[in-house]
Design a protein around this motif. Sequence first.
Motif, PDB file in Angstrom:
ATOM      1  N   LEU A 187      -9.168  -1.156  -6.482  1.00  0.00           N
ATOM      2  CA  LEU A 187      -8.271  -2.162  -5.918  1.00  0.00           C
ATOM      3  C   LEU A 187      -6.807  -1.900  -6.225  1.00  0.00           C
ATOM      4  O   LEU A 187      -5.948  -2.034  -5.352  1.00  0.00           O
ATOM      5  CB  LEU A 187      -8.642  -3.559  -6.436  1.00  0.00           C
ATOM      6  CG  LEU A 187     -10.061  -4.056  -6.174  1.00  0.00           C
ATOM      7  CD1 LEU A 187     -10.193  -5.502  -6.646  1.00  0.00           C
ATOM      8  CD2 LEU A 187     -10.453  -3.918  -4.716  1.00  0.00           C
ATOM      9  N   PHE A 188      -6.502  -1.539  -7.463  1.00  0.00           N
ATOM     10  CA  PHE A 188      -5.109  -1.478  -7.914  1.00  0.00           C
ATOM     11  C   PHE A 188      -4.662  -0.080  -8.305  1.00  0.00           C
ATOM     12  O   PHE A 188      -3.747   0.097  -9.105  1.00  0.00           O
ATOM     13  CB  PHE A 188      -4.906  -2.440  -9.086  1.00  0.00           C
ATOM     14  CG  PHE A 188      -5.220  -3.866  -8.733  1.00  0.00           C
ATOM     15  CD1 PHE A 188      -4.458  -4.541  -7.798  1.00  0.00           C
ATOM     16  CD2 PHE A 188      -6.297  -4.525  -9.311  1.00  0.00           C
ATOM     17  CE1 PHE A 188      -4.749  -5.852  -7.453  1.00  0.00           C
ATOM     18  CE2 PHE A 188      -6.591  -5.829  -8.979  1.00  0.00           C
ATOM     19  CZ  PHE A 188      -5.814  -6.489  -8.032  1.00  0.00           C
ATOM     20  N   GLY A 189      -5.304   0.919  -7.722  1.00  0.00           N
ATOM     21  CA  GLY A 189      -4.955   2.293  -8.053  1.00  0.00           C
ATOM     22  C   GLY A 189      -5.723   2.771  -9.268  1.00  0.00           C
ATOM     23  O   GLY A 189      -6.149   1.986 -10.122  1.00  0.00           O
ATOM     24  N   PRO A 236      -6.394   1.382  -1.608  1.00  0.00           N
ATOM     25  CA  PRO A 236      -6.046   0.452  -2.693  1.00  0.00           C
ATOM     26  C   PRO A 236      -4.906  -0.472  -2.279  1.00  0.00           C
ATOM     27  O   PRO A 236      -4.146  -0.176  -1.346  1.00  0.00           O
ATOM     28  CB  PRO A 236      -5.634   1.388  -3.828  1.00  0.00           C
ATOM     29  CG  PRO A 236      -6.282   2.699  -3.523  1.00  0.00           C
ATOM     30  CD  PRO A 236      -6.288   2.790  -2.030  1.00  0.00           C
ATOM     31  N   TYR A 237      -4.771  -1.560  -3.004  1.00  0.00           N
ATOM     32  CA  TYR A 237      -3.780  -2.574  -2.663  1.00  0.00           C
ATOM     33  C   TYR A 237      -2.359  -2.185  -3.065  1.00  0.00           C
ATOM     34  O   TYR A 237      -1.413  -2.948  -2.808  1.00  0.00           O
ATOM     35  CB  TYR A 237      -4.128  -3.898  -3.354  1.00  0.00           C
ATOM     36  CG  TYR A 237      -5.480  -4.473  -2.992  1.00  0.00           C
ATOM     37  CD1 TYR A 237      -6.200  -4.027  -1.877  1.00  0.00           C
ATOM     38  CD2 TYR A 237      -6.054  -5.474  -3.776  1.00  0.00           C
ATOM     39  CE1 TYR A 237      -7.436  -4.557  -1.562  1.00  0.00           C
ATOM     40  CE2 TYR A 237      -7.292  -6.014  -3.472  1.00  0.00           C
ATOM     41  CZ  TYR A 237      -7.979  -5.560  -2.366  1.00  0.00           C
ATOM     42  OH  TYR A 237      -9.207  -6.094  -2.069  1.00  0.00           O
ATOM     43  N   VAL A 238      -2.178  -1.034  -3.681  1.00  0.00           N
ATOM     44  CA  VAL A 238      -0.867  -0.650  -4.202  1.00  0.00           C
ATOM     45  C   VAL A 238      -0.158   0.353  -3.287  1.00  0.00           C
ATOM     46  O   VAL A 238       0.760   1.041  -3.728  1.00  0.00           O
ATOM     47  CB  VAL A 238      -0.992  -0.076  -5.626  1.00  0.00           C
ATOM     48  CG1 VAL A 238      -1.415  -1.177  -6.591  1.00  0.00           C
ATOM     49  CG2 VAL A 238      -1.994   1.076  -5.677  1.00  0.00           C
ATOM     50  N   MET A 239      -0.546   0.411  -2.032  1.00  0.00           N
ATOM     51  CA  MET A 239       0.116   1.295  -1.085  1.00  0.00           C
ATOM     52  C   MET A 239       1.558   0.823  -0.855  1.00  0.00           C
ATOM     53  O   MET A 239       1.818  -0.368  -0.679  1.00  0.00           O
ATOM     54  CB  MET A 239      -0.638   1.298   0.241  1.00  0.00           C
ATOM     55  CG  MET A 239      -2.068   1.803   0.150  1.00  0.00           C
ATOM     56  SD  MET A 239      -2.179   3.587  -0.070  1.00  0.00           S
ATOM     57  CE  MET A 239      -1.708   4.147   1.560  1.00  0.00           C
ATOM     58  N   ASP A 240       2.496   1.785  -0.838  1.00  0.00           N
ATOM     59  CA  ASP A 240       3.866   1.460  -0.460  1.00  0.00           C
ATOM     60  C   ASP A 240       4.153   2.078   0.909  1.00  0.00           C
ATOM     61  O   ASP A 240       3.262   2.670   1.540  1.00  0.00           O
ATOM     62  CB  ASP A 240       4.858   1.937  -1.523  1.00  0.00           C
ATOM     63  CG  ASP A 240       4.759   3.429  -1.796  1.00  0.00           C
ATOM     64  OD1 ASP A 240       4.263   4.187  -0.928  1.00  0.00           O
ATOM     65  OD2 ASP A 240       5.175   3.863  -2.895  1.00  0.00           O
ATOM     66  N   GLU A 241       5.391   1.961   1.379  1.00  0.00           N
ATOM     67  CA  GLU A 241       5.696   2.454   2.724  1.00  0.00           C
ATOM     68  C   GLU A 241       5.533   3.968   2.818  1.00  0.00           C
ATOM     69  O   GLU A 241       5.069   4.495   3.840  1.00  0.00           O
ATOM     70  CB  GLU A 241       7.117   2.033   3.120  1.00  0.00           C
ATOM     71  CG  GLU A 241       7.254   0.531   3.320  1.00  0.00           C
ATOM     72  CD  GLU A 241       8.597   0.149   3.920  1.00  0.00           C
ATOM     73  OE1 GLU A 241       9.256   1.027   4.523  1.00  0.00           O
ATOM     74  OE2 GLU A 241       8.971  -1.024   3.803  1.00  0.00           O
ATOM     75  N   GLU A 242       5.875   4.676   1.762  1.00  0.00           N
ATOM     76  CA  GLU A 242       5.763   6.133   1.797  1.00  0.00           C
ATOM     77  C   GLU A 242       4.304   6.585   1.852  1.00  0.00           C
ATOM     78  O   GLU A 242       3.937   7.440   2.675  1.00  0.00           O
ATOM     79  CB  GLU A 242       6.441   6.739   0.561  1.00  0.00           C
ATOM     80  CG  GLU A 242       6.396   8.258   0.527  1.00  0.00           C
ATOM     81  CD  GLU A 242       7.074   8.828  -0.707  1.00  0.00           C
ATOM     82  OE1 GLU A 242       6.995  10.072  -0.903  1.00  0.00           O
ATOM     83  OE2 GLU A 242       7.680   8.062  -1.484  1.00  0.00           O
ATOM     84  N   THR A 243       3.467   6.023   0.979  1.00  0.00           N
ATOM     85  CA  THR A 243       2.067   6.424   0.999  1.00  0.00           C
ATOM     86  C   THR A 243       1.358   5.921   2.245  1.00  0.00           C
ATOM     87  O   THR A 243       0.440   6.581   2.763  1.00  0.00           O
ATOM     88  CB  THR A 243       1.333   5.934  -0.264  1.00  0.00           C
ATOM     89  OG1 THR A 243       1.544   4.517  -0.431  1.00  0.00           O
ATOM     90  CG2 THR A 243       1.838   6.660  -1.499  1.00  0.00           C
ATOM     91  N   SER A 244       1.779   4.769   2.767  1.00  0.00           N
ATOM     92  CA  SER A 244       1.198   4.271   4.015  1.00  0.00           C
ATOM     93  C   SER A 244       1.492   5.230   5.162  1.00  0.00           C
ATOM     94  O   SER A 244       0.600   5.547   5.971  1.00  0.00           O
ATOM     95  CB  SER A 244       1.754   2.882   4.342  1.00  0.00           C
ATOM     96  OG  SER A 244       1.399   1.940   3.352  1.00  0.00           O
ATOM     97  N   ALA A 245       2.718   5.685   5.237  1.00  0.00           N
ATOM     98  CA  ALA A 245       3.094   6.616   6.296  1.00  0.00           C
ATOM     99  C   ALA A 245       2.336   7.936   6.149  1.00  0.00           C
ATOM    100  O   ALA A 245       1.888   8.534   7.143  1.00  0.00           O
ATOM    101  CB  ALA A 245       4.598   6.858   6.271  1.00  0.00           C
ATOM    102  N   PHE A 246       2.164   8.397   4.906  1.00  0.00           N
ATOM    103  CA  PHE A 246       1.433   9.649   4.653  1.00  0.00           C
ATOM    104  C   PHE A 246      -0.024   9.515   5.116  1.00  0.00           C
ATOM    105  O   PHE A 246      -0.568  10.413   5.779  1.00  0.00           O
ATOM    106  CB  PHE A 246       1.488   9.979   3.163  1.00  0.00           C
ATOM    107  CG  PHE A 246       0.875  11.300   2.796  1.00  0.00           C
ATOM    108  CD1 PHE A 246       1.642  12.455   2.770  1.00  0.00           C
ATOM    109  CD2 PHE A 246      -0.473  11.398   2.477  1.00  0.00           C
ATOM    110  CE1 PHE A 246       1.087  13.684   2.432  1.00  0.00           C
ATOM    111  CE2 PHE A 246      -1.044  12.610   2.136  1.00  0.00           C
ATOM    112  CZ  PHE A 246      -0.264  13.759   2.120  1.00  0.00           C
ATOM    113  N   LEU A 247      -0.658   8.403   4.781  1.00  0.00           N
ATOM    114  CA  LEU A 247      -2.045   8.173   5.177  1.00  0.00           C
ATOM    115  C   LEU A 247      -2.172   8.112   6.692  1.00  0.00           C
ATOM    116  O   LEU A 247      -3.078   8.725   7.281  1.00  0.00           O
ATOM    117  CB  LEU A 247      -2.558   6.872   4.546  1.00  0.00           C
ATOM    118  CG  LEU A 247      -3.976   6.435   4.923  1.00  0.00           C
ATOM    119  CD1 LEU A 247      -5.004   7.487   4.522  1.00  0.00           C
ATOM    120  CD2 LEU A 247      -4.305   5.089   4.283  1.00  0.00           C
ATOM    121  N   ALA A 248      -1.275   7.379   7.335  1.00  0.00           N
ATOM    122  CA  ALA A 248      -1.349   7.223   8.789  1.00  0.00           C
ATOM    123  C   ALA A 248      -1.105   8.546   9.508  1.00  0.00           C
ATOM    124  O   ALA A 248      -1.797   8.870  10.477  1.00  0.00           O
ATOM    125  CB  ALA A 248      -0.347   6.167   9.246  1.00  0.00           C
TER     126      ALA A 248
END
Length: 442
Positions: A59-61, A412-424
């Motif tokens: 959940l939290f990394g 996990p719930y700790v995604m930020d904008e950078e990691t979100s963009a990387f995943l997408a």
Amino acid sequence: MDNTSMIQRSLQHVWHPCTQMKLQESQPLIPVSRADGVWLHDFEGHRLLDGISSWWVNLFGHNHPHIRAALIDQLNRLDHVMLAGFTHQPVVELSEKLAQLTGLGHAFYGSDGASATEIALKMSAHYWRNTGRPGKCRFVGLAGGYHGETVGALAVTDIALFREAYAPLVRLAATVPSPDARAAQPGESAADVADRAVGALQTWLEQHHADTAALIVEPLVQCAAGMAMHDASYLRGVRALCDRYEVHLVVDEIATGFGRTGTMFAHQQAGIRPDFICLSKGLTGGTLPLSAVLTTDMVYQAFYDDDVARGFLHSHSYTGNPLACRAALATLELFEQNDVLAGNVAVARHLTEAFAPLTAHPRIQHARQLGMIWAWDVATTLPHFSRRFHQHALAQGVLLRPIGNTIYAMPPYVMDEETSAFLARGALAALQATLAEEAAHG
């Protein structure tokens, strides 16, 4: 240590779960030496973004400092003691906390989700036996339902691969239609599909309620069925039917609990209270194996007697392990300290924005999102789409494992904008590469 030697040693001695081991010859294992936050690291400096929370548990990394500190403190106090005839502070405090969160006051512990399913089913049937109705010993579940892979749990798991392999060992439960919103006919809403499914359950219960102990449901999302999502009205309908026909309602929140669907527990979005709730996966924040089944005072009292045979006959050596309970308490503390449910709304928003190009892809069907779950069905005839997509995603540095032709993300719930963009970006690139294989395949 290097990746190659670790892979070779693992293939020599480890039988990996739900895996055709021969396939690992062409799809090498991924050695993980350490993990932090949303990242998994191998032995040679490469890293992967954990887009599925390591089978939906984290959940939290990884290696969260608050949970880690709690575990170290607990290890200095008490590692384990049997729970038969003994008790300890972490299990008492966790049981109190879970009672506050669920409204169900009696917690029984296991070690994994399948154990929780078995506990709930046994407890339900034994309740009816103790109350003078031993004939109520059958179960009913939803088409496409998944509740674990032990023999008892397989009885209510409607996945053909498992049912066919182990059919001689399993006392199969009945299945009724799923309220999967993807089944909507032209002009129908998700609520209309839910109404049809409630009607089908009513017809079934009219005929079989006398020998039915419980209905088991994954509330709002049937995860292993390709993240099949349904309207909350379905849960209200089945609650009413279970009351009318005197059948227990078991909600399997093993994957959907602890904020994954937007509320602490998915069934709360329907405003109902189940007779049993099964919890695991995110319960310890993805650190240690633990499951719990909570139930009502009425069920508990049916077992409260001088006769040992009327007690609940179930145990595990590590039931209520202090370390696992302490990890669960630390996880719940993070929810309280950080207002996680509110924070997840913002996290989900920027993830949805990042996924927009994938959602808009012309081969995507039934794009859907609930809380911190995203899913997209891919129109493809490519053999082994899931396996091929998974390999292309790894090449992009992201861990994603489709279910059939359904791509999904449960980060996990700790995604930020950078990691979100990387995943997408990785998910979209993997889709494009996989569809290119389809074009070449012919």
